[in-house]
Design a protein around this motif. Sequence first.
Motif, PDB file in Angstrom:
ATOM      1  N   TYR A 130       0.844  -1.200   0.000  1.00 19.94           N
ATOM      2  CA  TYR A 130       0.000   0.000   0.000  1.00 19.94           C
ATOM      3  C   TYR A 130       0.870   1.238   0.000  1.00 19.94           C
ATOM      4  O   TYR A 130       1.822   1.324   0.786  1.00 19.94           O
ATOM      5  CB  TYR A 130      -0.911  -0.013   1.220  1.00 19.94           C
ATOM      6  CG  TYR A 130      -1.911  -1.141   1.210  1.00 19.94           C
ATOM      7  CD1 TYR A 130      -3.025  -1.090   0.365  1.00 19.94           C
ATOM      8  CD2 TYR A 130      -1.754  -2.260   2.026  1.00 19.94           C
ATOM      9  CE1 TYR A 130      -3.950  -2.130   0.349  1.00 19.94           C
ATOM     10  CE2 TYR A 130      -2.673  -3.296   2.006  1.00 19.94           C
ATOM     11  CZ  TYR A 130      -3.766  -3.222   1.162  1.00 19.94           C
ATOM     12  OH  TYR A 130      -4.663  -4.244   1.152  1.00 19.94           O
ATOM     13  N   PRO A 131       0.515   2.208  -0.845  1.00 18.86           N
ATOM     14  CA  PRO A 131       1.334   3.416  -0.885  1.00 18.86           C
ATOM     15  C   PRO A 131       1.243   4.236   0.401  1.00 18.86           C
ATOM     16  O   PRO A 131       2.170   4.964   0.731  1.00 18.86           O
ATOM     17  CB  PRO A 131       0.766   4.198  -2.076  1.00 18.86           C
ATOM     18  CG  PRO A 131      -0.517   3.562  -2.449  1.00 18.86           C
ATOM     19  CD  PRO A 131      -0.543   2.188  -1.855  1.00 18.86           C
ATOM     20  N   ASP A 132       0.131   4.082   1.150  1.00 20.62           N
ATOM     21  CA  ASP A 132      -0.066   4.926   2.328  1.00 20.62           C
ATOM     22  C   ASP A 132      -0.380   4.050   3.555  1.00 20.62           C
ATOM     23  O   ASP A 132      -1.535   3.715   3.808  1.00 20.62           O
ATOM     24  CB  ASP A 132      -1.234   5.894   2.036  1.00 20.62           C
ATOM     25  CG  ASP A 132      -1.540   6.781   3.227  1.00 20.62           C
ATOM     26  OD1 ASP A 132      -0.863   6.662   4.274  1.00 20.62           O
ATOM     27  OD2 ASP A 132      -2.480   7.608   3.101  1.00 20.62           O
ATOM     28  N   PRO A 133       0.663   3.697   4.328  1.00 21.30           N
ATOM     29  CA  PRO A 133       0.447   2.804   5.484  1.00 21.30           C
ATOM     30  C   PRO A 133      -0.526   3.378   6.509  1.00 21.30           C
ATOM     31  O   PRO A 133      -1.243   2.629   7.176  1.00 21.30           O
ATOM     32  CB  PRO A 133       1.851   2.662   6.095  1.00 21.30           C
ATOM     33  CG  PRO A 133       2.807   3.099   5.038  1.00 21.30           C
ATOM     34  CD  PRO A 133       2.079   4.056   4.157  1.00 21.30           C
ATOM     35  N   ARG A 183      -3.757   1.564   8.237  1.00 20.05           N
ATOM     36  CA  ARG A 183      -3.999   1.455   9.682  1.00 20.05           C
ATOM     37  C   ARG A 183      -5.405   1.920  10.049  1.00 20.05           C
ATOM     38  O   ARG A 183      -6.085   1.296  10.862  1.00 20.05           O
ATOM     39  CB  ARG A 183      -2.946   2.252  10.468  1.00 20.05           C
ATOM     40  CG  ARG A 183      -1.682   1.420  10.714  1.00 20.05           C
ATOM     41  CD  ARG A 183      -0.769   2.113  11.711  1.00 20.05           C
ATOM     42  NE  ARG A 183       0.085   3.090  11.057  1.00 20.05           N
ATOM     43  CZ  ARG A 183       1.243   2.765  10.489  1.00 20.05           C
ATOM     44  NH1 ARG A 183       1.687   1.524  10.507  1.00 20.05           N
ATOM     45  NH2 ARG A 183       1.970   3.687   9.897  1.00 20.05           N
ATOM     46  N   ALA A 184      -5.857   2.989   9.404  1.00 21.29           N
ATOM     47  CA  ALA A 184      -7.203   3.500   9.707  1.00 21.29           C
ATOM     48  C   ALA A 184      -8.262   2.470   9.287  1.00 21.29           C
ATOM     49  O   ALA A 184      -9.250   2.236  10.005  1.00 21.29           O
ATOM     50  CB  ALA A 184      -7.423   4.827   8.984  1.00 21.29           C
ATOM     51  N   ASP A 209      -5.516  -0.217  -2.876  1.00 15.99           N
ATOM     52  CA  ASP A 209      -6.261   0.776  -2.109  1.00 15.99           C
ATOM     53  C   ASP A 209      -6.882   0.083  -0.890  1.00 15.99           C
ATOM     54  O   ASP A 209      -7.761  -0.767  -1.028  1.00 15.99           O
ATOM     55  CB  ASP A 209      -7.363   1.349  -3.013  1.00 15.99           C
ATOM     56  CG  ASP A 209      -8.246   2.330  -2.277  1.00 15.99           C
ATOM     57  OD1 ASP A 209      -8.007   2.586  -1.065  1.00 15.99           O
ATOM     58  OD2 ASP A 209      -9.199   2.833  -2.901  1.00 15.99           O
ATOM     59  N   PRO A 210      -6.429   0.455   0.322  1.00 13.88           N
ATOM     60  CA  PRO A 210      -6.931  -0.250   1.509  1.00 13.88           C
ATOM     61  C   PRO A 210      -8.436  -0.083   1.724  1.00 13.88           C
ATOM     62  O   PRO A 210      -9.058  -0.936   2.367  1.00 13.88           O
ATOM     63  CB  PRO A 210      -6.131   0.369   2.662  1.00 13.88           C
ATOM     64  CG  PRO A 210      -5.543   1.629   2.134  1.00 13.88           C
ATOM     65  CD  PRO A 210      -5.423   1.472   0.653  1.00 13.88           C
TER      66      PRO A 210
END
Length: 449
Positions: free
Chosen positions: A26-29, A33-34, A155-156
Motif C-alpha cells: 500500500y502506498p499509504d500505510p 492502519r485507519a 487501495d486499503p
Amino acid sequence: MTVNAKTSQSAGNTWRDLPAAQQPEYPDPEALRAVIADLESYPPLVFAGECDQLRARMAAVAKGEAFLLQGGDCAEAFDGVSADQIRNKLKTLLQMGAVLTYAASVPVVKVGRIAGQYSKPRSKPTETRDGVTLPVYRGDSVNGFDFTEASRIPDPERLKRMYHASASTLNLVRAFTTGGYADLRQVHAWNQDFVRTSPSGQRYEQLAREIDNALNFMHACGADPEEFKTVEFYSSHEALLLDYETALTRVDSRTGQLYDVSAHMVWIGERTRQLDHAHIEFASRIRNPIGIKLGPTTTAEEALRYIERLDPEREPGRLTFIVRMGADKIRDKLPELVEKVTASGATVAWVTDPMHGNTFEAASGHKTRRFDDVLDEVKGFFEVHKALGTHPGGIHVELTGDDVTECVGGGDEIFVDDLHQRYETACDPRLNRSQSLDLAFLVAEMYRD
Ligand code: PEP
Ligand code: MN
C-alpha cells in the motif's frame, strides 16, 4: 493501528514478524492502519459456534461419513454482488449437492467459495499488454481489474468494500438456504429439468429417476422432514490478506479462543503455504476448520509438518488437505502423501481440487481448462483412495451458475473457438452451470462404482 497487547486481536498478530507472501504494497500505510481499525470495530460475519459446527461436519468427512462439496468463483467481484448471480451459484451448488447425497448415501457438506473470495495470489507481480507493464490485478479486495495505472494501485479502502460485499452476499445466502428456496423437492425439480434439457441428459436419467422414486416413497410414507426444507450452507475463502483476516479475528466469548469470523472455513493457498511463514502461523492461531492446498511438489514430510503445526491435537475436522496435482500427476504423487499421513495417525479430510493443476492457455490466448482433465483428476483421486482403502472426502471446484464459456468440453460441449463468447472470469476459468451439473452426475457415478 494501535496494537494493544490486551486487545482481542493481538493474539492473531503473531505472524507479523514473519515473511508474508502475496501481500499488497500500500502506498499509504496510515490509510491502511485507519482501515484496519474500522474493520476491527465491525461485527463478525459468522459466529464461532457455526465454525465449530462446520468443524464437526468436516470431522465426519475426515472419518469417511460425509462428503464435502466446496465450490464457487475463482475470484468474486464487487460488481457480481447481485441477487441473480448469487442465486444461480447457490442453485448450482444445491443441485450438485442433491445428486451427490443420493449417490453417495452420506451427508454432503456444502461450502461455498463465496462471501469473501475477493483476494488472489498471483504467479507474477506484473502484467504486460501491448508493451505496457503494470502491477497485476490481485482481486477486488486489493486493486482494480481495469488495465490502467491508477486502477492497479492497491487501495486499503477496498478491504472495507470486501467486508460489506461479503456481508450482503452472506445475508442473501442465509435467506435462500433457510427461507424455503432450497427445498429438496424444488432442487430435484431443477435437476429433472437439467436432465430433460441437457444434450447429455439421458445419461443421467436413471439416477434422476431413482432420486424421484426415493422422494415419492418418502412422501407416500407421510415423511416430510424439516431437513428437506432448509439447507446447512457454509462460507469459505482463501485467507490471503492477513491484515483483513486478522482484523476479523476475535476472541470467542464462550471459549476464550480465537476465530477468524470472516468465514466459517478458510484455506491457505499453494503460493502461501511455506511452513515457517506468516500464513501458516496465522492459521495455527485460529480455531476455524482450515484447508491447505497441496500442489504436485508437496512432500509427505511437509504434509506431516502441516499436521504438527495446524492439528497438533489430531482433531478430525480441523485440517483438510485440498490436493491440486494435475490430472497427469495425481496418480503418482498422491499415494505417498495419503499413506504417510494415515500411518501418522492423523485423521485429515482429503479433498480434490481438479481445477488448478489443469490450467493452460488456449491458442486464442484465453486461460482455460478441459472438462475431461478435470474429470480425470477426480477419477485419479478416487482411484488412489480406493487402492489405499481411504476416503475420497470431497471436491473443491471453481464454478458459476451462469452459462459462461471459460472451460472447454462438457456434455453441452464448449469448443476453443467458443471461449470468447462469454469469458467473464476475473481470474481462473470456471465450470459453467451445465458443466458443473455434468461433473456432479459423473462424480456420483464414480462414488457408486
Ligand atoms: C485458487 O483456489 O483460486 C487458487 C489460487 O488455488 P491454488 O492456491 O491451489 O493455486
Ligand atoms: Mn483459482
